[in-house]
Design an enzyme around this catalytic site. Structure first.
Site, mmCIF file in Angstrom:
data_model
loop_
_atom_site.group_PDB
_atom_site.id
_atom_site.type_symbol
_atom_site.label_atom_id
_atom_site.label_comp_id
_atom_site.label_asym_id
_atom_site.label_seq_id
_atom_site.Cartn_x
_atom_site.Cartn_y
_atom_site.Cartn_z
ATOM 1 N N CYS A 32 -5.608 -6.720 5.640
ATOM 2 C CA CYS A 32 -4.879 -5.441 5.554
ATOM 3 C C CYS A 32 -5.760 -4.352 4.946
ATOM 4 O O CYS A 32 -6.053 -4.370 3.756
ATOM 5 C CB CYS A 32 -3.615 -5.671 4.718
ATOM 6 S SG CYS A 32 -2.748 -4.176 4.233
ATOM 7 N N CYS A 35 -4.287 -2.407 2.068
ATOM 8 C CA CYS A 35 -4.263 -3.260 0.875
ATOM 9 C C CYS A 35 -5.602 -3.213 0.155
ATOM 10 O O CYS A 35 -5.665 -3.172 -1.077
ATOM 11 C CB CYS A 35 -3.954 -4.711 1.245
ATOM 12 S SG CYS A 35 -2.352 -4.959 2.038
#
Length: 107
Positions: A32, A35
């Site tokens: 991600c 993230c």
């Protein structure tokens, strides 16, 4: 990538729900990109808020039970737990000032 502590499905109750200080859990995954953008900011905040808030990362790919239990459907999801319950949640990428404001408003 990170010096932040990690929490797992098996340690979630002890590390988060039974903590004597508020805990911010970063629900994330290695793949991600947003993230990975939030990660370094959380490392800085972990130092700045030491003793007031514990910041932990939970990899949703390696620990699928906890995100499912708490309804995490998108990452990054940042949930602040106080006294064993989810007190507040933010989803998506935030700036350091937004993260600080989020924490400050709930402490």
């Amino acid at each position: 990538m990170s010096n932040l502590e990690h929490v797992t499905d098996s340690s979630f109750d002890a590390d988060v729900l039974k903590s004597n200080i508020p805990v911010l859990v970063d629900f994330w995954a290695e793949w991600c990109s947003p993230c990975r953008q939030v990660g370094p900011l959380l490392e800085e905040l972990a130092k700045e808020y030491a003793g007031r808030v514990k910041i932990l990362k939970l990899n949703v790919d390696e620990n699928p039970s906890t995100p499912a239990k708490y309804g995490v459907r998108a990452i990054p999801t940042l949930t602040l737990y106080k006294n064993g319950t989810a007190a507040a949640t933010k989803i998506g990428t935030l700036s350091k000032s937004q993260l600080s404001a989020f924490l400050d408003s709930h402490l």
